[in-house]
Enzyme design. Structure first.
Site, PDB file in Angstrom:
ATOM      1  N   GLY A  57       0.796  -1.227   0.000  1.00  0.00           N
ATOM      2  CA  GLY A  57       0.000   0.000   0.000  1.00  0.00           C
ATOM      3  C   GLY A  57       0.823   1.269   0.000  1.00  0.00           C
ATOM      4  N   CYS A 108     -27.681  -8.665 -17.284  1.00  0.00           N
ATOM      5  CA  CYS A 108     -26.963  -8.436 -18.531  1.00  0.00           C
ATOM      6  C   CYS A 108     -27.858  -8.820 -19.704  1.00  0.00           C
ATOM      7  CB  CYS A 108     -25.672  -9.252 -18.567  1.00  0.00           C
ATOM      8  SG  CYS A 108     -24.865  -9.263 -20.184  1.00  0.00           S
ATOM      9  N   CYS A 117     -25.995 -12.023 -21.572  1.00  0.00           N
ATOM     10  CA  CYS A 117     -25.782 -13.331 -20.949  1.00  0.00           C
ATOM     11  C   CYS A 117     -26.651 -13.538 -19.710  1.00  0.00           C
ATOM     12  CB  CYS A 117     -24.305 -13.520 -20.588  1.00  0.00           C
ATOM     13  SG  CYS A 117     -23.790 -12.621 -19.115  1.00  0.00           S
ATOM     14  N   CYS A 169     -22.564  -6.877 -19.432  1.00  0.00           N
ATOM     15  CA  CYS A 169     -21.401  -7.079 -18.569  1.00  0.00           C
ATOM     16  C   CYS A 169     -20.264  -6.173 -19.039  1.00  0.00           C
ATOM     17  CB  CYS A 169     -20.899  -8.519 -18.658  1.00  0.00           C
ATOM     18  SG  CYS A 169     -22.012  -9.728 -17.978  1.00  0.00           S
ATOM     19  N   CYS A 186     -18.690 -12.353 -20.000  1.00  0.00           N
ATOM     20  CA  CYS A 186     -19.963 -12.372 -20.721  1.00  0.00           C
ATOM     21  C   CYS A 186     -19.908 -13.410 -21.854  1.00  0.00           C
ATOM     22  CB  CYS A 186     -20.253 -10.989 -21.278  1.00  0.00           C
ATOM     23  SG  CYS A 186     -21.962 -10.750 -21.795  1.00  0.00           S
TER      24      CYS A 186
END
Lengths: 308, 207
Positions: free
Chosen positions: A40, A249, A252, A274, A280
């Site tokens: 980080g 979606c 899909c 998606c 997808c």
């Protein structure tokens, strides 16, 4: 869907392997080793001019160039998609300069360079995720001076960030930050996850893959080793939550993935798809169908009807 | 042209070769180091064949060839600082070699050496904890026998690590080093053929 492609070995013979010279790669590699040792923390590095403008992923490209080897398979996504300009050009860049295999399949990639998304499919230990980062300093919009933000990280002085999230609550009734949502890494450093939707934040926590972040213009590198605690900042009475949608979606039918809104006409019609194109496509191949899916090939009469 | 008198030592004919392929081999060694540092305690095989000069072993030589250059100062313990090792690093890495351990970006020693120098290694500062040294410790054997149990970032539950001949004082130093976080020194263990690392975040339980 495009499978893994082997690329010819005579791409750009006048350049060193993966474009950057060896000394530059060593400098980046040293920064990367420090970055994984201090999760980080933003390690300064001597970012180079790349043959693409800032904002197009020069940081991610430099990290990828330092990490990639001849046996790697590279996938590049931009907002989840393999077929957008940024993703295609970076993929071609490494196909040419490093002659590595490239792929659009998440599962077949050993290195995935990403702009602003984490793939929906769970990543493995043998994969590396490289993020393109525009502004690595999560405190930058609260405190413009680098000398001050550095001090704030040194002293673990993150009160200002909590004030910002609190002001969201007092103004909107909830934390309105939806992307680049700040996270606390291993209980020590507040980190900008890059402008990924906050939907992706939980995936960063304890991820099996190594996550590397490169900011080219700001010349910073940071990292999350695998299995590192990554917690999105929140309050006890306003816990962190990811977005949810009513819609599925259109292609899909997925309800568990991050969706892009696509405007279809000027009558207010729209659909959701998606953002992760590979996810997808894989679902469609497995037979999943959304309401706007068309099984007809392009140009057929039925398909024209479906679009109406 | 009359040959110019050569400034003393290092006949190139005495030098051992470096990497077979500068880009591929340094990348392979770096990937092993990156994996080792991001998964502390996990053991990685040295991915290249390389010859080591007197004073260094193969994995330590490969590590320095992959990571050191004119921007990094290398310090070698008196037992490692042979002429062959110094010449090898100067030729292949072009790195400054210092006898002042405080200047070191990379410090290299054998496990059997007097390790009291480790407390003099740079640990960085609160604002720039990355300005710290990395210790490369040459060891005879690295194994995953459970003499140390490691926890921390990069480790799913725990990793086991055993370094043959690791002195008691090393653990006291690591415990102290851990308290300095985010400052601290990272350690790379290098046997002839294997690499393992301890990040400054790694918590060590000695069994």
């Amino acid at each position: 869907m495009e499978q893994t492609v082997k690329n010819p070995a005579d791409g750009a013979p006048d350049y060193n392997f993966a474009y950057l010279d060896e000394q530059t790669k060593r400098m980046i590699r040293r920064a990367l080793l420090k970055a994984v040792a201090i999760p980080g923390y933003q390690v300064p590095f001597a970012g180079r001019e790349m043959p693409m403008p800032y904002g197009w992923g020069t940081g991610g490209v430099q990290v990828t160039a330092a990490v990639i080897g001849p046996n790697d398979t590279l996938k590049v996504i931009d907002q989840g998609a393999d077929d957008t300009t940024n993703a295609v050009s970076i993929r071609q860049f490494f196909a040419k300069t490093a002659q590595v295999a490239t792929t659009e399949k998440t599962a077949e990639a050993s290195i995935i360079q990403t702009r602003h998304r984490i793939p929906e499919k769970e990543l493995r230990e043998d994969q590396v995720l490289v993020y393109q980062v525009p502004i690595p300093e999560p405190l930058r919009f609260l405190e413009p001076r680098e000398t001050e933000t550095r001090k704030m990280h040194a002293l673990e002085e993150y009160g200002l960030m909590h004030v910002k999230l609190y002001e969201d609550i007092s103004r909107h009734g909830h934390i309105a930050t939806t992307y680049a949502y700040p996270v606390m890494v291993d209980d020590r450093y507040v980190m900008d996850p890059s402008p990924t939707p906050k939907f992706d934040n939980p995936k960063m926590n304890n991820m099996a893959a190594l996550q590397l972040f490169g900011a080219g213009r700001e010349k910073r590198i940071y990292a999350l080793p695998p299995y590192t605690k990554v917690k999105s900042l929140d309050f006890e009475d306003h816990p962190f939550e990811v977005q949810t949608w009513e819609d599925e979606c259109g292609m899909c039918g997925a309800r568990d993935s991050y969706l892009d809104e696509v405007i279809l006409d000027d009558q207010g019609n729209r659909m959701f798809v998606c953002s992760d194109t590979d996810y997808c496509a894989e679902r469609q191949e497995a037979g999943h169908r959304g309401p706007q899916h068309h099984d007809q090939p392009l140009g057929s009469a039925d398909r024209g009807k479906a679009a109406e | 042209m009359t040959p110019q008198p050569q400034s003393p030592p290092a006949q190139t004919s005495d030098l051992l070769p470096g990497f077979d392929h500068a880009a591929f081999d340094s990348n392979a060694v770096f990937r092993a180091l990156l994996d080792a540092m991001s998964r502390p305690g996990r053991i990685y095989d040295l991915p290249v064949n390389i010859s080591a000069p007197d004073g260094l072993n193969k994995a330590a030589t490969a590590t320095l060839l992959a990571m050191a250059d004119m921007d990094t100062t290398v310090w070698m313990s008196p037992n490692c600082a042979t002429k062959a090792a110094g010449d090898h690093l100067k030729f292949h890495c072009g790195c400054p070699i210092s006898t002042d351990v405080k200047q070191a970006d990379f410090a290299i020693a054998r496990i059997s050496d007097d390790l009291s120098f480790v407390t003099d290694l740079a640990v960085g500062n609160a604002e720039y904890p990355d300005q710290s040294a990395t210790l490369i410790l040459m060891v005879d054997e690295i194994s995953d026998r459970p003499s140390m149990t490691l926890k921390g970032p990069g480790i799913k539950d725990t990793h086991s690590l055993c370094i043959k001949g690791l002195p008691e004082s090393f653990h006291a130093w690591r415990a102290e080093n851990h308290h300095l976080f985010p400052c601290g020194v990272d350690v790379i263990f290098a046997s002839d053929t294997q690499i393992a690392a301890l990040s400054r975040t790694t918590r060590i339980e000695v069994n």
